[in-house]
Design an enzyme around this catalytic site. Structure first.
Site, PDB file in Angstrom:
ATOM      1  N   TYR A 140      -2.143  -8.961   4.942  1.00 21.38           N
ATOM      2  CA  TYR A 140      -3.423  -8.571   4.342  1.00 21.38           C
ATOM      3  C   TYR A 140      -3.171  -8.170   2.883  1.00 21.38           C
ATOM      4  O   TYR A 140      -3.479  -7.064   2.456  1.00 21.38           O
ATOM      5  CB  TYR A 140      -4.093  -7.434   5.124  1.00 21.38           C
ATOM      6  CG  TYR A 140      -4.268  -7.751   6.592  1.00 21.38           C
ATOM      7  CD1 TYR A 140      -5.417  -8.391   7.049  1.00 21.38           C
ATOM      8  CD2 TYR A 140      -3.272  -7.439   7.512  1.00 21.38           C
ATOM      9  CE1 TYR A 140      -5.563  -8.704   8.399  1.00 21.38           C
ATOM     10  CE2 TYR A 140      -3.411  -7.750   8.863  1.00 21.38           C
ATOM     11  CZ  TYR A 140      -4.563  -8.382   9.301  1.00 21.38           C
ATOM     12  OH  TYR A 140      -4.701  -8.695  10.628  1.00 21.38           O
ATOM     13  N   GLN A 176      -8.807  -1.311  -4.959  1.00 20.72           N
ATOM     14  CA  GLN A 176      -9.141   0.030  -4.462  1.00 20.72           C
ATOM     15  C   GLN A 176      -9.994   0.790  -5.477  1.00 20.72           C
ATOM     16  O   GLN A 176      -9.689   0.805  -6.668  1.00 20.72           O
ATOM     17  CB  GLN A 176      -7.870   0.823  -4.170  1.00 20.72           C
ATOM     18  CG  GLN A 176      -7.089   0.317  -2.967  1.00 20.72           C
ATOM     19  CD  GLN A 176      -7.659   0.785  -1.636  1.00 20.72           C
ATOM     20  OE1 GLN A 176      -8.769   1.306  -1.561  1.00 20.72           O
ATOM     21  NE2 GLN A 176      -6.905   0.582  -0.575  1.00 20.72           N
ATOM     22  N   ASP A 205      -1.909  -3.792   6.019  1.00 17.48           N
ATOM     23  CA  ASP A 205      -3.035  -3.041   5.448  1.00 17.48           C
ATOM     24  C   ASP A 205      -4.324  -3.725   5.901  1.00 17.48           C
ATOM     25  O   ASP A 205      -5.015  -4.366   5.115  1.00 17.48           O
ATOM     26  CB  ASP A 205      -2.919  -3.031   3.916  1.00 17.48           C
ATOM     27  CG  ASP A 205      -4.009  -2.201   3.253  1.00 17.48           C
ATOM     28  OD1 ASP A 205      -4.688  -1.423   3.951  1.00 17.48           O
ATOM     29  OD2 ASP A 205      -4.200  -2.349   2.024  1.00 17.48           O
ATOM     30  N   CYS A 219      -7.349   2.330   7.197  1.00 20.99           N
ATOM     31  CA  CYS A 219      -8.575   2.946   6.679  1.00 20.99           C
ATOM     32  C   CYS A 219      -9.476   3.396   7.831  1.00 20.99           C
ATOM     33  O   CYS A 219     -10.628   3.752   7.613  1.00 20.99           O
ATOM     34  CB  CYS A 219      -9.317   1.991   5.747  1.00 20.99           C
ATOM     35  SG  CYS A 219      -9.771   0.432   6.516  1.00 20.99           S
TER      36      CYS A 219
END
Length: 451
Positions: A312, A283, A381, A408
């Protein structure tokens, strides 16, 4: 009927999901960059399609009280900070609204309280990674960003959202490339040597990696360049060359060579150490990633007897952060190199109760189910495209008591939540998190419990 280059006075009524101002004229919906709700503008018509159109601001007749003047328009033109013209508190409100709208319009859910967006105290200079093209502009080698929807480079020195030490290294390296007369890549002619600079910096360790992306292997006077870089930047622990000779938008080619130091750097997140390679997914906003992951852990309400599936799983950053609090973690990731990194990271942190496989999430779930593995919590995720129907069905078939969804992309999350609810899971809370201040992107954590 409005046509290209007409100028008309309009009032901006809203923002689109990607931060463009919305104006309605003659039955058309116009999208206008750098325009905020309540603003009155003189707008030039750029393009008219069947139901939508695009305009640009010619002048402002009345500005919004929430307009931020901290940013030059250049940053909006490159897309570096496409919400940078909006005050930060209003950016956070905008992101919460995106989540609320997605849940309402796509999932038909309007009775869930979406919490206020978690934001940053200092919402600039947060990115721990930069990928910067190198091109010739007005006869000189330059680094910067492309203008939106083009490959025309806009030279930049202060990238606004990147770690300042990363900016300093990019500018220093640019000056060395000029000094040693190394030729920038020319996309049209397919000539030149230096295509991109990629820089990663550990937020907590300060360790820096520099990757020179070139069209061929030989770099003239590279030893002298390296000497000057490490003299000025002792925190540089890794200098790597990547060779990409293809006519492609992909930044990296397949060949990596370590020119100096190690082929990885290290950083920490939520108390664990992580090895980061040039290609690792890590990230880009460490401070807010910690808040995102901690929110997911808190929502999951884990116990020492829990078995958790980390779907994930990437290089292990989420699963390893709670592994010591649970019985077992089963991680799945489709990229084999990421799985190898996750296993190294587990060993680095003396974590022995994690089990990783390189496979599609759907296939891994089927395999674990056959082996009698019964997860208490499934943590997902996924990428921007969200989950597949087959994954959602496979995950509910395992009957976990909770599914914690890190998203996201609110629109695909809402679509997936709708299917989860049809299959017997209830959405109970949602927390938006601002991993990308000054941009329209929003992440969030959603908790689903077995009804």
């Amino acid at each position: 009927m409005l046509k290209k280059n007409d100028i008309v006075e309009v009032e901006i009524s809203d923002l689109s999901h990607d931060g463009a101002g919305i104006a309605k004229v003659d039955g058309l919906v116009f999208f206008v960059d750098n325009a905020l709700p309540t603003e009155k503008i003189r707008m030039r018509v750029l393009k008219v399609k069947k139901n939508i159109a695009f305009g640009k601001v010619e002048s402002y007749l009345a500005k919004s009280a929430y307009r931020s003047d901290n940013l030059t328009v250049d940053y909006l033109r490159t897309g570096i900070a496409d919400l940078g013209h909006l005050t930060y508190g209003q950016q956070l409100n905008f992101k919460r609204k995106q989540v609320i709208n997605s849940l309402s319009k796509i999932a038909g859910i309007s009775d869930i309280e979406v919490a206020d967006t978690l934001g940053m105290d200092n919402p600039t200079a947060y990115r721990n990674k930069a990928q910067v093209p190198v091109r010739r502009v007005n006869g000189q080698l330059e680094t910067g960003f492309f203008r939106k929807n083009s490959h025309a480079l806009m030279p930049i020195e202060d990238y606004y959202i990147q770690d300042k030490e990363i900016d300093r290294l990019i500018n220093f390296t640019r000056d060395l490339l000029r000094r040693f007369d190394l030729k920038p890549y020319d996309e049209k002619e397919q000539t030149g040597l230096i295509r991109n600079l990629v820089v990663r910096r550990g937020h907590y360790t300060g360790q820096i990696m520099l990757v020179l992306v070139t069209t061929r292997s030989k770099i003239f006077r590279i030893e002298q360049m390296i000497e000057k870089i490490i003299s000025e930047f002792p925190a540089v622990k890794s200098i790597i060359q990547n060779i990409n000779d293809r006519n492609t938008n992909a930044i990296f080619g397949s060949e990596f060579r370590t020119l100096y130091g190690e082929d990885t750097i290290e950083d920490t997140m939520l108390g664990n150490r992580y090895i980061i390679s040039a290609q690792s997914f890590y990230q880009v906003n460490t401070v807010m990633a910690e808040k995102l992951y901690q929110t997911a852990i808190d929502f999951s309400d884990l116990t020492p007897d829990d078995t958790v599936i980390d779907a994930y799983s990437g290089i292990g950053t989420i699963g390893l952060s709670f592994a010591k609090k649970v019985k077992d973690v089963y991680g799945v990731e489709v990229i084999e190199a990421a799985v190898r990194d996750a296993e190294k990271n587990a060993a680095l942190n003396n974590i022995t109760n994690v089990h990783y496989v390189a496979d599609s999430a759907e296939k891994a779930m089927a395999s674990w189910s056959k082996r009698g593995i019964k997860p208490d919590v499934i943590l997902v995720d996924p990428p921007r495209k969200g989950l597949t129907e087959s994954f959602i069905e496979a995950s509910t078939a395992m009957q976990p008591r909770k599914i914690t969804y890190i998203s996201c992309a609110p629109a695909t999350m809402a679509r997936d939540v709708k299917l989860y609810e049809e299959l017997g899971y209830k959405l109970v809370k949602v927390q938006p998190v601002d991993l990308f201040p000054q941009t329209h992107h929003v992440e969030c954590v959603a908790l689903l419990v077995k009804a």
